[in-house]
Enzyme design. Structure first.
Site, mmCIF file in Angstrom:
data_model
loop_
_atom_site.group_PDB
_atom_site.id
_atom_site.type_symbol
_atom_site.label_atom_id
_atom_site.label_comp_id
_atom_site.label_asym_id
_atom_site.label_seq_id
_atom_site.Cartn_x
_atom_site.Cartn_y
_atom_site.Cartn_z
ATOM 1 N N ARG A 43 0.810 -1.201 -0.021
ATOM 2 C CA ARG A 43 -0.202 -0.024 0.152
ATOM 3 C C ARG A 43 0.893 1.415 -0.038
ATOM 4 O O ARG A 43 0.423 2.422 -0.617
ATOM 5 C CB ARG A 43 -0.929 0.065 1.254
ATOM 6 N N ASP B 141 -7.454 17.610 -15.541
ATOM 7 C CA ASP B 141 -8.019 16.502 -15.972
ATOM 8 C C ASP B 141 -7.388 16.095 -17.415
ATOM 9 O O ASP B 141 -7.935 16.708 -18.349
ATOM 10 C CB ASP B 141 -9.272 16.064 -16.009
#
Ligand SMILES: Cc1ncc(COP(=O)(O)O)c(C=O)c1O
Length: 415
Positions: free
Chosen positions: A81, A206
């Site tokens: 992680r 984006d």
């Protein structure tokens, strides 16, 4: 107070960053070469490709060595992680092609967008957002962040006057897509970044429709370039993933947010993503070529009312697109004279263009935004964006252009 130097995430970040930096500095290499030579890791057992390190944890040679990894006295892997070698190889390539200090991979584009905004705003802060966005991004900013006290205004960011007047003293961040999904509205990244800098706000773009092959927001003044990697970056339609690239300070905050929220891309998907990414340059060239051919064909067709394609000279902000993009996007939309019913007939009749959402896959996809990807956007907001009921979105793939066009021709005959 967190001691960053002792934070295991920060330690993992250092490893990635150091690997990335060695390659990011190779500015003498071209885009296509960087795609193939920026993985950054020594590969084990002379393996030519980076293996899938399908391991959740990494053993320590001794208690002292484990403690050194946690304290930052030495560098290595601790727990997936926090960082995984396969994922870091992918992040090294991405940082290199973005010419960013670092890149961070996520389990989806939405996870990447969340992590590119939330670490930088808090309750009472204000976000200016483009009003033409992928539906869930609108919901995320307006409703999800709104519940935690983050205020937002949705404006047409292609209109610099509208951007200027949307600023408040609590504005911390400007977020937009360019070209925007699905009408391809173009926002001037450099101009908005300049306005934001004067107001001490950051800019997050984006860049899903363009990828760094066509446009690099960081080089135009934005702080974060964020992606749905599900689309062109991976290009094969076989993973859902996200990516954020940024300068050192921002990328560390994004990485820490990923550690805390747990949205890292898995090793297997990182492998697939990296394999797809290697061909980004050549895929984008073919996408561009085919998109120009398909857009020109559609523009001349009697059943087509309007084509929203930034490569056409009469497209609004065509000059800005020309200035900031290296080539034209291959996902664009068009409107049929016969409206929704005609659109339905078209979508039921294509044989090569697959009726599916998503975009940026090798093959051509076609869909109806008002009832599919943008169904969650309130109708009045959709109409203001030019997202009418008769709008069809096409993501032009890498098939032979003549085959795509003959499929569109026979489907339009029935529309
Ligand atoms: C422009 C844009 N941004 C973000 C997303 C969300 O990405 P993901 O589906 O990978 O979470 C999409 C999905 O279609 C998109 O088109």
């Amino acid at each position: 107070m967190i001691d960053l130097e002792r934070d295991p995430c920060y330690v993992a970040a250092l490893v990635t960053r150091r690997v990335g930096r060695a390659y990011v500095n190779r500015k003498d290499l071209s885009f296509d070469t960087r795609l193939l030579h920026s993985e950054g890791h020594d590969k084990p057992l002379n393996s030519h490709s980076i293996p899938i390190f399908q391991s959740s944890t990494f053993y320590f040679d001794s208690p002292e060595k484990g403690a050194d990894l946690f304290s930052g006295a030495s560098q290595g892997h601790i727990y997936t992680r926090l960082g995984n070698p396969t994922t870091e190889a992918l992040e090294g390539v991405m940082a290199s092609i973005e010419e960013a200090d670092g890149a961070v991979a996520f389990s989806s584009g939405m996870a990447a967008i969340t992590a590119s905004i939330l670490p930088f705003v808090g309750s009472g802060d204000h976000v200016i957002s483009g009003d033409t966005l992928y539906g869930p991004s609108i919901h995320l900013i307006k409703d999800v962040f709104g519940r935690f006290g983050v205020k937002s205004s949705f404006v047409d960011t292609s209109d610099l006057g509208a951007v200027r007047s949307a600023f408040r003293k609590e504005t911390r961040l400007v977020f937009f897509e360019t070209p925007a999904n699905p009408t391809c509205r173009i926002t001037d990244i450099a101009a908005v970044s300049e306005i934001a800098a004067k107001n001490k706000a950051m800019v997050v773009v984006d860049n899903t429709f363009s990828t760094p092959a066509l446009q690099r927001p960081l080089s135009l003044g934005a702080q974060v370039s964020v992606y749905s990697a599900t689309k062109y970056l991976n290009g094969h339609g076989d993973i859902v993933g996200g990516m954020a690239a940024a300068g050192r300070e921002c990328i560390e905050k994004i990485r820490t947010f990923r550690k805390d929220t747990g949205a890292i891309l898995s090793p297997f998907e990182s492998f697939l993503f990296l394999r797809g990414l290697k061909t980004l340059g050549m895929r984008m060239r073919k996408h561009h070529e085919n998109a120009v051919a398909a857009a020109d064909f559609l523009k001349g067709h009697p059943k087509v009312e309007k084509v929203h394609f930034p490569g056409h000279e009469d497209f609004p902000n065509h000059a800005v697109a020309r200035k900031q993009m290296k080539a034209w996007p291959s996902c664009f939309s068009f409107e049929l004279r016969g409206g929704l019913d005609s659109g339905r007939r078209l979508l039921s009749s294509t044989r090569i263009c697959t009726l599916a959402v998503s975009l940026g896959t090798l093959d051509t996809l076609i869909q109806h935004p008002a009832s599919m990807t943008h169904a969650g956007v309130p109708r009045e907001m959709r109409m203001a964006q030019g997202l009418t009921d008769g709008l069809v979105r096409i993501s032009v793939g890498c098939e032979d252009a003549a085959d795509i066009i003959s499929d569109l021709r026979q489907a339009l005959d029935k529309a």
